[in-house]
Scaffold this motif. Structure first.
Motif, mmCIF file in Angstrom:
data_model
loop_
_atom_site.group_PDB
_atom_site.id
_atom_site.type_symbol
_atom_site.label_atom_id
_atom_site.label_comp_id
_atom_site.label_asym_id
_atom_site.label_seq_id
_atom_site.Cartn_x
_atom_site.Cartn_y
_atom_site.Cartn_z
ATOM 1 N N LYS A 287 -8.047 15.999 1.953
ATOM 2 C CA LYS A 287 -8.054 16.325 0.525
ATOM 3 C C LYS A 287 -6.632 16.460 0.004
ATOM 4 N N ALA A 288 -5.754 17.120 0.793
ATOM 5 C CA ALA A 288 -4.373 17.301 0.360
ATOM 6 C C ALA A 288 -3.638 15.969 0.252
ATOM 7 N N LEU A 289 -3.937 15.037 1.159
ATOM 8 C CA LEU A 289 -3.252 13.742 1.140
ATOM 9 C C LEU A 289 -3.823 12.778 0.102
ATOM 10 N N SER A 290 -5.040 13.016 -0.356
ATOM 11 C CA SER A 290 -5.724 12.042 -1.216
ATOM 12 C C SER A 290 -5.092 11.885 -2.590
ATOM 13 N N ARG A 291 -4.309 12.835 -3.007
ATOM 14 C CA ARG A 291 -3.680 12.714 -4.329
ATOM 15 C C ARG A 291 -2.449 11.804 -4.282
ATOM 16 N N LYS A 292 -1.726 11.830 -3.172
ATOM 17 C CA LYS A 292 -0.521 11.004 -3.064
ATOM 18 C C LYS A 292 -0.799 9.688 -2.357
ATOM 19 N N TYR A 293 -1.671 9.732 -1.345
ATOM 20 C CA TYR A 293 -1.962 8.530 -0.558
ATOM 21 C C TYR A 293 -3.442 8.162 -0.748
ATOM 22 N N ARG A 294 -3.782 7.888 -1.987
ATOM 23 C CA ARG A 294 -5.183 7.622 -2.312
ATOM 24 C C ARG A 294 -5.706 6.373 -1.599
ATOM 25 N N ILE A 295 -4.917 5.318 -1.578
ATOM 26 C CA ILE A 295 -5.373 4.067 -0.981
ATOM 27 C C ILE A 295 -5.634 4.250 0.513
ATOM 28 N N GLU A 296 -4.704 4.915 1.215
ATOM 29 C CA GLU A 296 -4.870 5.111 2.653
ATOM 30 C C GLU A 296 -6.096 5.970 2.963
ATOM 31 N N VAL A 297 -6.247 7.066 2.204
ATOM 32 C CA VAL A 297 -7.383 7.949 2.435
ATOM 33 C C VAL A 297 -8.686 7.258 2.051
#
Length: 819
Positions: free
Chosen positions: A51-61
């Motif tokens: 969840k924390a990474l999904s805002r900056k690395y949306r494509i990867e997540v």
């Protein structure tokens, strides 16, 4: 951010010095942790990190994390925390919003959220899974589910609407959430319903049936009516979605007496503050009023809503808002439009509007004050057009009001009203103004006073205008013709004058005679049609001139010796050419402004320069264009050719008789074809209604099954309850079951009735098509007989000519008895 990094390190473990993993590698490890961890706590930590990474690395997540997140939703439903993390992460992935954290990432495209949405809904069970979590009372889970559904629907509206429709009790679940005591949940559901109800009549009907109107009005009242915040605007937008282009919901709204609850919302406090939010709320509220009385609704429904608005004093409240001071321009414009449609075609409402006085010294009628704004070139374009629309609606099917306007211009009344402004004087002021927009609006407004009123057209011929040089007064029609011929007059002004003159001349021989007697008018029209211009608007002007000249032929009573029908037709043939005339006549219907004006009575343009044609003129042109073209092509008003062949009287009568028969058959075929189209449309409507009834029948069957299951569960658990309580529960379920069965039987009977009616209509349609085919065959036979007759007549004429030549030469006449 350091706290976040340390949290991720805790989940993934420390890395070797100097080796910083990429975002894709980090996400891959987290996804593996979600898949492989046996401890719930480990999976929860991994979901929190995703969840924390999904805002900056949306494509990867999004690319790697969607399957494990769905797996969490399927298997870990007992833990509210991990479910909330999974839902929040999915919401971040599919949202159309761009996060600040990913602003520097060039890989993120504008529609990345829409692409992930498409991936997510490829499996319809995913949406059903999210819908299931709406039943969870936990705040985090319920709100995250609502927000995820809202994002999905915003990206793929039509697909999600279908999935929600097939979801068991899907819409009902959402409507139940409007009663959630937590305002945040309620407000989020409002946004979800706004997206869900866009352009889907089935969902709109279900939402309305689920008591939406009452609930929305209650929320609006709790929030302070029009003085409330953004929640009031959301409620009104949802209300507008339910009513716009939905006849059944509008009928339900009217019959449920909900119009009564609209009037209090327009009451303004003495110290009313026009905040941006209040302006938005009132704008939406006015849109709701217009959705109830829009001319596109069935006429009977519109009339019923208009009468209810008068009875509930909603019209009075609108007029008070209209005459209030300090009202913002956009609200004033929309209020004028709303008043226009509330009074359009409803005599009692039109009378009420005519009695409204503006709070001025001395008091003036509201209609006069509005017309003053229309001809004022300093006013905004939207406001001026709204006044024109309101004035046209005030005159629509209102013979008394039309007569009053004309009477203010007649000599006997003009002198009496010289001290006070009148509607007629204001229209003349705008007609002769230096402002082209004022000319156009005044011409169109005056044109509306003459629609379907031939006696008033004769009366208006008596209007005299004083001249500045002290010469004899000039008639209004002559002055209009004079302005039309002036070179310095702008094209927009000329188009307005041509519309006024065309409506004036239609079905009024007296007006035709007056125009033909006006010096230079026919010469001007002829010069326009002979000109070779290459501008689209010039083409439009020439087409309108051709139509006006055609009206001078059609409605000419031949009272002028040198300007009879045949004289004008010969003028067209010799000076202009029949083909050129017809080609330029067609330029009107080819123009973009014509197709735009034909769609609706209200004018909607981007700028003042786009104001070219009015709805009523287009309706007149559409009805008479073909007749005018026939006249100039060589047919008189009855369809008999003006240039008959030189035949004997008996042959001419026979030809005319055949032509009459053919015209009658043409009319019969057109009638049959029109009737056939109507039957096809009705058949399609019945088919759609049948499908809706079948859908409702299916829903009732589902409810029937659910009630039976509930009844069985109640009976199986009866051991733990008292006998009396079990008997009461069983009785209640029996009543519900019987009610459901009764309603299902009713829909089944209605289904059978509609099916029979549809079959009957199909049989009737087939019969009408057969009649049309027979009539066409008969027409073909008559046309062939006519051609044979003409050949025989031509042959007879040739033989008669030979006989005359032989007689003159003294030879024996040939034997023609066989002919």
């Amino acid at each position: 951010m350091e706290f976040l990094k340390s949290g991720i390190k805790t989940v993934l473990g420390s890395t070797e010095p100097g080796q910083q993993p990429s975002a894709a590698e980090t996400v891959e490890k987290l996804v593996e942790r979600v898949y492989s961890s046996t401890l719930l706590e480990d999976r929860r930590d991994a979901c929190r990190a995703l969840k924390a990474l999904s805002r900056k690395y949306r494509i990867e997540v999004g690319a790697q994390g969607m399957p494990p997140l769905v797996q969490v939703l399927q298997n870990d439903g007992q833990d509210a925390e991990i479910i909330s993390y999974a839902l929040d992460t999915l919401c971040n992935i599919v949202t159309s919003e761009e996060f600040d954290e990913e602003a520097d990432n060039p890989a993120v495209s504008v529609n990345v959220g829409e692409q992930f949405t498409e991936m997510f809904i490829k499996c319809p069970e995913h949406v059903s899974l999210i819908m299931g979590y709406l039943d969870e009372y936990d705040f985090r889970v319920r709100r995250a589910s609502i927000q995820l559904l809202t994002s999905l629907i915003a990206n793929k509206t039509r697909e999600l609407q279908e999935l929600v429709l097939v979801s068991p009790m899907g819409v009902s679940k959402l409507m139940d959430l409007l009663s959630d005591s937590r305002e945040v949940i309620r407000n989020d559901v409002l946004l979800l319903l706004v997206e869900l109800t866009k352009s889907n009549s089935n969902i709109q009907k279900i939402v309305a049936f689920e008591n939406a109107f009452d609930r929305l009005f209650d929320i609006v009242q709790e929030e302070g009516n029009s003085d409330g915040g953004i929640v009031v605007e959301d409620c009104l937008i949802l209300l507008l979605n339910l009513l716009k282009n939905n006849t059944s919901n509008t009928q339900f709204f009217k019959e449920g007496s909900y119009i009564n609850r609209l009037a209090p919302m327009f009451k303004l406090n003495e110290d009313a503050q026009w905040t941006p939010q209040k302006v938005s709320n009132l704008h939406c509220l006015l849109q709701v009023v217009r959705a109830l009385v829009t001319p596109s609704n069935p006429q009977q429904l519109v009339a019923a809503c208009q009468r209810a608005m008068h009875q509930t004093q909603l019209l009075q409240a609108l007029c008070e808002l209209l005459m209030s001071s300090g009202v913002p321009a956009d609200i004033l414009t929309e209020t004028i439009n709303a008043v226009a449609e509330v009074v359009r075609g409803e005599h009692e409402n039109q009378l009420a509007l005519s009695q409204v006085l503006a709070p001025s010294q001395p008091p003036r009628p509201a209609i006069v004050v509005l017309l003053m704004s229309m001809i004022n070139e300093k006013q905004l374009l939207g406001l001026r057009l709204a006044v024109l629309y309101c004035f046209a609606c005030y005159l629509y099917r209102n013979a008394d009001a039309q007569r009053q306007v004309v009477q203010t211009l007649l000599p006997s009344n003009a002198s009496e009203a010289s001290s006070a402004l009148s509607t007629g004087q204001l229209l003349c002021t705008g007609l002769f103004s230096s402002d082209a927009l004022a000319n156009w609006c005044s011409s169109v407004a005056l044109m509306h006073t003459l629609v379907e009123q031939v006696p008033l057209k004769e009366e208006l011929l008596r209007v005299l205008l004083a001249t500045a040089d002290g010469q004899r007064p000039i008639t209004l029609l002559a002055q209009c013709c004079k302005l039309l011929q002036q070179d310095q007059q702008r094209l927009q002004s000329k188009l307005g004058l041509l519309q006024l003159l065309s409506v004036w001349l239609a079905h009024c021989p007296g007006a035709v005679k007056a125009l033909l007697e006006t010096h230079g008018t026919m010469a001007y029209l002829t010069a326009q049609l002979c000109a070779n211009e290459h501008d689209e608007r010039e083409y439009l002007l020439q087409g309108m001139c051709a139509f006006l000249m055609g009206l001078c032929i059609q409605f000419n009573d031949n009272s002028l010796a040198t300007q009879r029908r045949e004289d004008i037709v010969q003028l067209v043939i010799k000076r202009i050419g029949q083909e050129t005339f017809c080609r330029k006549l067609q330029e009107v219907s080819r123009h973009e402004a014509y197709s735009r004006a034909c769609k609706q009575a209200q004018l909607r343009v981007k700028g003042a320069a786009d104001l070219l044609l009015d709805f009523e003129y287009c309706k007149l042109y559409k009805g008479l264009e073909a007749l005018v073209a026939k006249l100039v092509s060589g047919f008189d008003v009855d369809g008999i050719e003006l240039t008959e062949l030189t035949l004997s009287s008996e042959a001419s009568a026979l030809v005319a008789q055949y032509k009459g028969i053919i015209r009658g058959l043409d009319t019969q075929i057109q009638t049959l074809q029109q009737h056939s189209q109507e039957l096809e449309q009705k058949s399609t409507s019945l088919q759609q209604q049948l499908e809706q009834e079948q859908l409702l029948k299916s829903q009732l069957a589902d409810q029937h099954t659910l009630l039976k299951a509930q009844l069985g569960a109640t009976q199986s658990n009866g051991v733990d309850a008292t006998t009396a309580a079990a008997a009461a529960s069983s009785s209640a379920n029996d009543e519900q079951l019987n009610a459901a069965r009764f309603q299902a039987n009713m829909y089944f009977a209605e289904n059978i009735r509609l099916t029979k009616e549809l079959d009957t209509m199909r049989q009737q349609l087939q019969l009408e098509k057969q009649r049309a085919d027979d009539a066409q065959a008969s027409l073909t036979t008559l046309q062939k007989d006519q051609e044979d007759l003409l050949e025989l007549l031509a042959d007879q004429e040739a033989k008669l000519a030979k006989c005359e030549v032989a007689t003159t030469a003294g030879a024996a006449p040939p034997n023609i008895s066989s002919s």
